[in-house]
Design a protein around this motif. Structure first.
Motif, mmCIF file in Angstrom:
data_model
loop_
_atom_site.group_PDB
_atom_site.id
_atom_site.type_symbol
_atom_site.label_atom_id
_atom_site.label_comp_id
_atom_site.label_asym_id
_atom_site.label_seq_id
_atom_site.Cartn_x
_atom_site.Cartn_y
_atom_site.Cartn_z
ATOM 1 N N TYR A 91 -2.848 -3.510 -7.820
ATOM 2 C CA TYR A 91 -1.747 -2.901 -8.226
ATOM 3 C C TYR A 91 -1.320 -3.718 -9.618
ATOM 4 O O TYR A 91 -1.273 -4.661 -9.616
ATOM 5 N N ASP A 126 0.883 -1.337 -0.107
ATOM 6 C CA ASP A 126 -0.001 -0.002 0.159
ATOM 7 C C ASP A 126 0.841 1.320 0.156
ATOM 8 O O ASP A 126 0.080 2.389 0.140
ATOM 9 N N THR A 131 -6.975 2.210 -6.091
ATOM 10 C CA THR A 131 -6.250 0.839 -5.424
ATOM 11 C C THR A 131 -7.404 0.171 -4.439
ATOM 12 O O THR A 131 -6.972 -0.650 -3.768
ATOM 13 N N SER A 148 2.143 0.785 -4.484
ATOM 14 C CA SER A 148 1.138 1.592 -5.145
ATOM 15 C C SER A 148 1.908 2.939 -5.716
ATOM 16 O O SER A 148 1.436 3.236 -6.647
ATOM 17 N N ARG A 188 -4.408 6.709 -6.248
ATOM 18 C CA ARG A 188 -4.128 6.239 -5.000
ATOM 19 C C ARG A 188 -5.247 6.240 -3.951
ATOM 20 O O ARG A 188 -5.307 5.445 -3.092
#
Length: 228
Positions: free
Chosen positions: A145, A53, A140, A57, A136
């Motif tokens: 991803y 994350d 997600t 990301s 973002r």
């Protein structure tokens, strides 16, 4: 590892998917793949010291971003191009007064090109900001991803979280069918011949070297090693 028409898939903890990425990267090298597209994937694939994350990301948002336009590639800002457009417009008026219509036409055309390039650069920059924020904060939460270039298409997502850790699914597809068959054969060899894979880790060897007065050791593991 599971293999299907959509690619090579691994389901497991973070260590499992990191190992899967390393195996695919090394298999690609073993069948002779090199160059920009390979290194783009090698950079994007998850690493043992990263978090999905945060690091993955960020890398996904970067590789998904709109490419630079001609103005940006030339190192010119929208303001630079607008200034040049104004200068070219002034030149065209002066050339008209001198009855140099051909040069005036050329200067006028260059002025229009710089205005268009300025608008293109500004719109690309604005779109990147929107892209990054939307990716973002929204994408997600809805989609895995992902990574995509001419060599491979890949995606990774967290599918479960429990007290004993997270579970991820990481899938990599080689876009060329013949190359995919070659990579499949190498991955099959890894499955049968390698009992324990030494996952590449980020090491802080500089501090140790300074304390002990020795050179840091060469890194082991990863796509450029011959670890077995």
């Amino acid at each position: 590892m599971e293999e299907s028409i959509s690619g090579f898939k691994m389901r497991g903890d973070w260590g499992d998917v990191v190992e899967h990425g390393e195996r695919v990267a090394l298999a690609l090298r073993e069948v002779g793949v090199d160059g920009g597209p390979y290194y783009e994937f090698d950079e994007w694939r998850p690493k043992t010291h990263e978090r999905i994350d945060e690091d993955v990301s960020e890398k996904t948002a970067a590789q998904a971003s709109v490419d630079e336009g001609k103005g940006e590639q030339a190192g010119k800002s929208p303001g630079d191009d607008l200034q040049t457009a104004g200068e070219k417009l002034t030149e065209s008026y002066e050339q008209v007064e001198e009855n140099d219509t051909e040069s005036a036409r050329e200067s006028w055309g260059e002025s229009i090109e710089h205005v268009a390039r300025a608008a293109d650069s500004a719109s690309r920059k604005a779109l990147r900001k929107v892209e990054d924020a939307v990716y973002r904060n929204v994408m997600t939460q809805m989609a895995p991803y992902y990574f995509d270039n001419e060599l491979v298409s890949a995606n990774i997502q967290e599918v479960a979280r429990a007290e004993d850790g997270e579970t991820f699914v990481f899938e990599v597809n080689v876009n060329d069918d013949e190359l995919k068959d070659e990579v499949s054969a190498v991955l099959g060899d890894y499955e049968s011949e390698i009992d324990r894979w030494h996952v590449d880790t980020e090491k802080r060897t500089e501090d140790v070297a300074a304390a002990e007065g020795v050179e840091p050791p060469a890194e082991e593991g990863g796509p450029d090693s011959t670890t077995t």
